[in-house]
Motif scaffolding. Structure first.
Motif, mmCIF file in Angstrom:
data_model
loop_
_atom_site.group_PDB
_atom_site.id
_atom_site.type_symbol
_atom_site.label_atom_id
_atom_site.label_comp_id
_atom_site.label_asym_id
_atom_site.label_seq_id
_atom_site.Cartn_x
_atom_site.Cartn_y
_atom_site.Cartn_z
ATOM 1 N N ALA A 36 38.103 13.125 26.231
ATOM 2 C CA ALA A 36 37.038 13.966 25.698
ATOM 3 C C ALA A 36 35.826 13.110 25.347
ATOM 4 O O ALA A 36 35.953 11.937 25.010
ATOM 5 N N HIS A 70 39.363 18.945 28.323
ATOM 6 C CA HIS A 70 39.931 19.579 27.134
ATOM 7 C C HIS A 70 41.005 20.603 27.482
ATOM 8 O O HIS A 70 41.953 20.784 26.726
ATOM 9 N N GLY A 114 32.056 21.666 18.903
ATOM 10 C CA GLY A 114 31.888 22.133 20.277
ATOM 11 C C GLY A 114 30.809 21.359 21.001
ATOM 12 O O GLY A 114 30.170 20.454 20.446
ATOM 13 N N ASN A 177 32.110 24.386 25.551
ATOM 14 C CA ASN A 177 33.431 23.967 25.088
ATOM 15 C C ASN A 177 33.535 24.141 23.575
ATOM 16 O O ASN A 177 32.724 23.606 22.819
ATOM 17 N N SER A 178 34.528 24.906 23.133
ATOM 18 C CA SER A 178 34.767 25.139 21.710
ATOM 19 C C SER A 178 36.016 24.365 21.302
ATOM 20 O O SER A 178 37.095 24.595 21.855
ATOM 21 N N VAL A 179 35.867 23.436 20.331
ATOM 22 C CA VAL A 179 36.968 22.530 20.000
ATOM 23 C C VAL A 179 37.395 22.693 18.546
ATOM 24 O O VAL A 179 36.680 23.267 17.723
ATOM 25 N N ASP A 180 38.582 22.144 18.250
ATOM 26 C CA ASP A 180 39.162 22.285 16.915
ATOM 27 C C ASP A 180 38.835 21.122 15.985
ATOM 28 O O ASP A 180 39.249 21.120 14.826
ATOM 29 N N ASN A 185 42.439 16.001 23.233
ATOM 30 C CA ASN A 185 42.355 16.929 24.354
ATOM 31 C C ASN A 185 43.386 18.036 24.208
ATOM 32 O O ASN A 185 44.378 17.894 23.502
ATOM 33 N N ASP A 189 41.516 23.636 21.975
ATOM 34 C CA ASP A 189 40.217 23.531 22.635
ATOM 35 C C ASP A 189 40.162 24.469 23.845
ATOM 36 O O ASP A 189 41.076 24.484 24.675
ATOM 37 N N TRP A 191 37.268 26.515 26.801
ATOM 38 C CA TRP A 191 35.921 26.490 27.363
ATOM 39 C C TRP A 191 35.726 27.648 28.332
ATOM 40 O O TRP A 191 36.676 28.285 28.772
#
Length: 289
Positions: A36, A70, A114, A177-180, A185, A189, A191
């Motif tokens: 990532a 991701h 994100g 991309n929306s991540v925690d 990876n 997560d 997208w």
């Protein structure tokens, strides 16, 4: 009997080998998952990390092919919203749009939330503290390290149209991309992608702007950042508020009291004056007779 037993064992062995071979082929066909990049990425992506870009194993363009670093596949649970999009582009004009991601894991404002990768077939993007061009390519735009920690997954996109016309339609690709915020990876997560184009026009169409959208429509806006001061901490400001209310009520009561006084307090005087007027009227009538 020994011959048949050996043949049966050989068949089982071949079947097992075929299953293993098919499983390996399926794994090879799946998109690779790599490292990532919270500081942003645009253009080609070296999935294997061997220092070279291989069209077969690496990503030639993240904006077009997706953020497989991701998660392997996109999902419509992430909404990509692009606001203030013109209906067409005019040579030499600059356009400011708002990109936002809604959905995915809960916002972790203490870490990364994100990012995005964007490409246009022509024109140029202008970066700021939250966005930047990828690999010195003005046709690409991605988030910065600061942009990856935005508390609303929202970025301002500035795109400058080509100075001269005659190009025709210009295509845009966006991967969001929306991540925690766990700095890894996979996991939560997710997208999605938004692809569109703008036609060329000699002058502004006068239609204004529009909003483009990609996702399943199940929009749940992120919780707003808590603001304001609790009532129990307002102190003197709260007392001033109540004193103001008491003052207002006092004025209302005075007005009501004055109304009652005017209506009932002087009624006897008004009645006496009315009787005096009646007496004068009678005297005048007798004088006329």
């Amino acid at each position: 009997m020994g011959y048949f037993a050996g043949a049966k064992m050989l068949a089982k062995g071949l079947k097992f080998r075929n299953i293993i071979a098919l499983a390996l082929m399926a794994m090879l066909l799946l998109p690779s998952v790599g490292k990532a990049y919270p500081s942003g990425i645009a253009g080609p992506y070296d999935v294997n990390g061997d220092g070279s870009i291989d069209a077969e194993n690496d990503l030639l363009d993240v904006a077009k092919e997706g953020c497989t670093c991701h998660n392997a596949i996109p999902t419509n649970s992430v909404q990509i919203i692009l606001d203030d999009v013109p209906y067409s582009w005019v040579p030499g004009q600059s356009y400011t749009m708002i990109l936002q991601l809604i959905g995915g894991p809960d916002l972790n404002t203490a870490s990364n939330t994100g990012g995005f990768s964007m490409r246009a077939s022509n024109g140029s993007f202008t970066g700021d503290m939250m966005t930047q061009n990828g690999e010195d390519d003005e046709k690409t735009l991605t988030h910065t390290q600061a942009g990856a920690t935005t508390d609303d997954r929202k970025w301002t996109i500035v795109w400058d149209a080509p100075a001269e016309g005659g190009i025709g339609a210009i295509h845009f690709w966006i991967t969001g991309n929306s991540v925690d915020g766990m700095n890894g990876n996979g996991g939560a997560d997710v997208w999605n992608q938004l692809i569109f184009f703008l036609t060329e026009s000699d002058e502004d169409s006068g239609l204004g702007t529009r909003t483009l959208f990609a996702g399943d429509g199940n929009v749940a806006p992120p919780e707003p950042t808590e603001q304001g001061v609790p009532i129990h901490e307002m102190g003197a400001h709260l007392r001033a508020h109540w004193l103001g209310l008491l003052g207002f009520l006092s004025v209302v009561l005075v007005i009501i009291f004055a109304g009652f006084m005017l209506r009932y307090g002087f009624s006897s005087s008004y009645e006496g004056r009315s009787n005096l007027l009646r007496l004068r009227y009678k005297v005048n009538r007798r004088g006329d007779q």
